[in-house]
Design a protein around this motif. Structure first.
Motif, short mmCIF file in Angstrom:
data_model
loop_
_atom_site.label_atom_id
_atom_site.label_comp_id
_atom_site.label_asym_id
_atom_site.label_seq_id
_atom_site.Cartn_x
_atom_site.Cartn_y
_atom_site.Cartn_z
N ASP A 35 0.86 -1.17 0.00
CA ASP A 35 0.00 0.00 0.00
C ASP A 35 0.90 1.22 0.00
OD1 ASP A 35 -1.95 2.14 1.04
OD2 ASP A 35 -3.23 0.37 0.90
N PRO A 36 0.57 2.25 -0.78
CA PRO A 36 1.40 3.46 -0.76
C PRO A 36 1.25 4.26 0.52
CG PRO A 36 -0.49 3.77 -2.19
CD PRO A 36 -0.47 2.32 -1.81
N ASP A 37 0.16 4.02 1.28
CA ASP A 37 -0.06 4.75 2.53
C ASP A 37 0.68 4.04 3.67
OD1 ASP A 37 -1.92 6.84 4.00
OD2 ASP A 37 -2.00 4.98 5.16
N ASP A 38 1.56 4.76 4.34
CA ASP A 38 2.38 4.15 5.39
C ASP A 38 1.52 3.54 6.49
OD1 ASP A 38 4.61 5.00 4.01
OD2 ASP A 38 5.03 6.71 5.33
N GLY A 39 0.50 4.27 6.93
CA GLY A 39 -0.32 3.79 8.03
C GLY A 39 -1.05 2.50 7.70
N MET A 40 -1.70 2.47 6.53
CA MET A 40 -2.43 1.26 6.13
C MET A 40 -1.49 0.08 5.93
SD MET A 40 -5.72 1.97 6.04
CE MET A 40 -5.36 2.85 7.55
N ARG A 41 -0.37 0.34 5.29
CA ARG A 41 0.61 -0.72 5.02
C ARG A 41 1.13 -1.34 6.32
NH1 ARG A 41 3.68 2.18 2.33
NH2 ARG A 41 5.32 2.63 3.84
N ASN A 42 1.49 -0.50 7.27
CA ASN A 42 2.05 -1.01 8.53
C ASN A 42 0.99 -1.74 9.35
OD1 ASN A 42 4.55 0.07 7.87
ND2 ASN A 42 4.16 2.02 8.92
N GLN A 43 -0.23 -1.20 9.37
CA GLN A 43 -1.31 -1.90 10.08
C GLN A 43 -1.53 -3.28 9.50
OE1 GLN A 43 -5.02 0.28 10.30
NE2 GLN A 43 -3.97 2.19 10.83
N ALA A 44 -1.55 -3.37 8.17
CA ALA A 44 -1.80 -4.65 7.51
C ALA A 44 -0.69 -5.65 7.80
CB ALA A 44 -1.95 -4.43 6.01
N ALA A 45 0.56 -5.20 7.78
CA ALA A 45 1.68 -6.10 8.03
C ALA A 45 1.62 -6.65 9.45
CB ALA A 45 3.01 -5.38 7.78
N VAL A 46 1.30 -5.80 10.40
CA VAL A 46 1.16 -6.25 11.79
C VAL A 46 0.01 -7.23 11.92
CG1 VAL A 46 0.59 -5.50 14.13
CG2 VAL A 46 2.23 -4.19 12.78
N LEU A 47 -1.10 -6.94 11.28
CA LEU A 47 -2.27 -7.80 11.34
C LEU A 47 -1.98 -9.18 10.74
CD1 LEU A 47 -5.33 -7.94 12.01
CD2 LEU A 47 -5.76 -7.05 9.70
N ALA A 48 -1.23 -9.20 9.65
CA ALA A 48 -0.91 -10.47 8.99
C ALA A 48 0.01 -11.33 9.84
CB ALA A 48 -0.29 -10.21 7.63
N GLY A 49 0.84 -10.71 10.65
CA GLY A 49 1.66 -11.48 11.58
C GLY A 49 3.08 -11.72 11.12
N HIS A 50 3.78 -12.52 11.90
CA HIS A 50 5.20 -12.75 11.72
C HIS A 50 5.51 -13.26 10.31
CE1 HIS A 50 9.32 -13.80 12.72
NE2 HIS A 50 9.10 -15.01 12.22
N GLY A 51 6.52 -12.68 9.71
CA GLY A 51 6.99 -13.13 8.40
C GLY A 51 6.34 -12.43 7.23
N CYS A 52 5.33 -11.57 7.48
CA CYS A 52 4.71 -10.85 6.37
C CYS A 52 5.59 -9.67 5.96
CB CYS A 52 3.33 -10.34 6.78
SG CYS A 52 2.50 -9.38 5.49
N LYS A 53 5.87 -9.58 4.68
CA LYS A 53 6.69 -8.49 4.15
C LYS A 53 5.77 -7.38 3.62
CE LYS A 53 10.50 -10.85 4.73
NZ LYS A 53 11.45 -10.50 5.81
N ALA A 54 6.19 -6.15 3.85
CA ALA A 54 5.40 -4.99 3.43
C ALA A 54 6.11 -4.24 2.32
CB ALA A 54 5.15 -4.07 4.62
N PHE A 55 5.34 -3.84 1.30
CA PHE A 55 5.90 -3.16 0.14
C PHE A 55 5.08 -1.90 -0.14
CE2 PHE A 55 6.77 -7.65 -0.27
CZ PHE A 55 8.12 -7.68 -0.61
N THR A 56 5.74 -0.90 -0.70
CA THR A 56 5.07 0.34 -1.06
C THR A 56 4.28 0.20 -2.35
OG1 THR A 56 6.83 1.60 0.03
CG2 THR A 56 5.40 2.81 -1.47
N THR A 57 4.81 -0.59 -3.29
CA THR A 57 4.16 -0.77 -4.59
C THR A 57 3.92 -2.24 -4.88
OG1 THR A 57 6.17 -1.02 -5.92
CG2 THR A 57 5.44 1.24 -5.43
N TYR A 58 2.92 -2.51 -5.71
CA TYR A 58 2.67 -3.90 -6.05
C TYR A 58 3.70 -4.43 -7.04
CZ TYR A 58 0.13 -2.02 -10.16
OH TYR A 58 -0.23 -1.35 -11.31
N GLY A 59 4.41 -3.55 -7.73
CA GLY A 59 5.51 -4.01 -8.58
C GLY A 59 6.60 -4.66 -7.74
N GLU A 60 6.95 -4.03 -6.62
CA GLU A 60 7.95 -4.60 -5.71
C GLU A 60 7.44 -5.90 -5.11
OE1 GLU A 60 10.01 -0.64 -3.79
OE2 GLU A 60 7.95 -1.09 -3.22
N LEU A 61 6.17 -5.91 -4.75
CA LEU A 61 5.58 -7.13 -4.18
C LEU A 61 5.66 -8.29 -5.17
CD1 LEU A 61 2.27 -7.40 -2.19
CD2 LEU A 61 2.62 -8.83 -4.20
#
Length: 361
Positions: A35-61
Motif C-alpha cells: 500500500d502506498p499509505d504508510d499507516g495502512m501498510r504497517n497496520q496490515a503487516a502487523v495484522l498479517a503477523g510474523h513473516g509478512c513483508k510490506a511493500f510500497t508498490t505492487y511491482g515490488e511485491l
C-alpha cells in the motif's frame, strides 16, 4: 501444496478484512502486503503477523515472488491498471468488486484474462452471507415456485472515511450504483437466472457529505435511490438504497416472490453500528401462500467469523471457497463475466438516475 501464501494489494479497510479472514483458514497465510499509505501498510503487516513483508508498490511485491495467490483490494479506479500489470503472472486472483469502473476497462480485462490459465474470481461477498445462501437454496429447491419478483432493500450507514477520500466521487468509484450496488445486481441475475433488458432509476445525493469539500468540489456520489431492473424472462427486480438509515434493525432485506411463496433474507448491520456494539443474528423467512403461516429461521454464524469483518461472515465463506479452488483446482463461482455484467447494470442505473432516461441494455 501444503500452504497457500497470499499477497494483498491494497491494505486499507477491505484489505485488512481479507487478512483477518484468511487468518481463520487452516493452510492459508498472508506473506506480503502493499500500500502506498504508510499507516495502512504497517497496520496490515502487523495484522498479517510474523513473516509478512510490506511493500510500497505492487511491482515490488510481485518481484519478490512471495505468494501463490493474489487479493486485489485497492480503490476501485485502480483495479484496471493493477489487473493489467499482474495478470501476466498467471497466479489465482481474487479481485474486489467492482471489477472496474467502466465497461471498456472490464472488457479489456476479460480479453486479457482469456489468454491465461490461472483463475480470476470477482469478490461478490453478498452471495455468501449465510441468510442469503439460505434464500438462494430456497429458490433453487423451488420453495417459492417460479420466481416473479425480487426486492432488495439496503438501509445502512454512509460511506466510511477512506484514505484520500477516494470514495466520495463517481470518477473513482464508478458511482454508488456501481461501487455499492453491483452486489445486488449480481444477486438479481443469480436469482432470476436471466439477463437484464431494461433499467430505470431515480436517485440523488441529498444528505451525506453535503458539507464536505475536496479541492473545492462537493462529493457527487448518490446516497439514496430506487432502481427497477426488467429481465429477459419476465422477472422484475427492485433495489431500494438509503445510506442515511443506520438506525434500522435490518441492513439488508432481500425478498424473492414466486407463485407459491415469498422468501426473505434479513441481515443486520455490523456490530460496531448496533446500539450496544453486539452482534445480532440474521433471519430467513418463508411465507407460503397456501398455509399463510410464516416460517421463520434464525441463522446463526460463529462470532469469531462475524468479528472478522463487516459483511456478516460472507468474506470468510467466500475465502473458504476461493482457497479450495486454489488448492484443489476448479473454476471461480463468480466469474469475470459476472463482474462485468454487474458493472453494466450499475452504470445503467447511474445514467438513468442522473438523466431520467430508461436504459435499454
Amino acid at each position: 501444496m501444503t500452504e497457500i501464501r497470499y499477497a494483498i494489494i491494497g491494505s486499507g479497510m477491505m484489505g485488512q478484512e481479507h487478512i483477518r479472514n484468511i487468518g481463520l483458514i487452516n493452510g492459508a497465510r498472508v506473506t506480503a502486503v502493499c500500500d502506498p499509505d504508510d499507516g495502512m501498510r504497517n497496520q496490515a503487516a502487523v495484522l498479517a503477523g510474523h513473516g509478512c513483508k510490506a511493500f510500497t508498490t505492487y511491482g515490488e511485491l510481485m518481484a519478490a515472488g512471495l505468494c501463490d495467490a493474489l487479493v486485489i483490494a485497492a480503490p476501485n479506479h485502480l483495479h484496471h491498471q493493477v489487473l493489467l500489470d499482474v495478470l501476466p503472472a498467471d497466479l489465482p486472483i481474487l479481485v474486489e468488486k467492482p471489477l472496474c469502473t467502466t465497461l471498456p476497462d472490464c472488457e479489456e480485462i476479460l480479453a486479457m484474462a482469456a489468454q491465461r490459465a490461472a483463475p480470476v474470481w470477482v469478490a461478490m461477498e453478498y452471495r455468501y452471507m449465510p441468510p442469503v445462501e439460505r434464500l438462494l437454496q430456497a429458490t433453487s429447491l423451488g420453495e417459492t415456485g417460479p420466481v416473479r419478483m425480487i426486492s432488495i432493500r439496503e438501509h445502512r450507514f454512509p460511506f466510511l472515511k477512506k484514505v484520500g477520500d477516494w470514495n466520495r466521487f463517481n470518477e473513482k468509484t464508478g458511482g454508488t450504483m456501481v461501487e455499492k450496488c453491483c452486489h445486488f445486481f449480481d444477486l438479481m441475475r443469480l436469482i432470476a437466472k436471466a439477463e437484464p433488458i431494461r433499467v430505470y432509476a431515480s436517485g440523488a445525493a441529498d444528505v451525506n457529505f453535503r458539507d464536505e469539500h475536496h479541492d473545492g468540489r462537493t462529493p457527487d456520489i448518490l446516497d439514496n435511490g430506487f432502481v427497477i431492473v426488467d429481465f429477459d424472462n419476465g422477472v422484475r427486480g427492485m433495489l431500494e438504497l438509503c445510506m442515511f438509515a443506520e438506525g434500522s434493525q435490518w441492513q439488508e432485506a432481500i425478498s424473492v416472490i414466486g407463485d407459491s411463496a415469498k422468501a426473505e433474507a434479513l441481515v443486520p448491520g455490523p456490530a460496531r453500528f448496533s446500539p450496544d456494539g453486539a452482534e445480532r443474528a440474521s433471519e430467513f423467512v418463508l411465507s407460503p401462500r397456501t398455509s399463510k403461516v410464516e416460517q421463520r429461521e434464525t441463522i446463526e454464524v460463529d462470532h469469531t467469523i462475524l468479528a472478522a469483518g463487516d459483511h456478516h461472515g460472507s468474506t470468510f465463506f467466500q475465502h473458504q471457497k476461493f482457497f479450495a479452488m486454489v488448492r484443489d483446482g476448479g473454476v471461480p463461482e463468480v466469474t469475470l463475466e459476472d463482474g462485468l455484467k454487474s458493472v453494466r447494470i450499475g452504470l445503467a442505473a447511474e445514467h438513468s438516475a442522473r438523466t431520467g432516461e430508461v436504459v435499454v441494455l
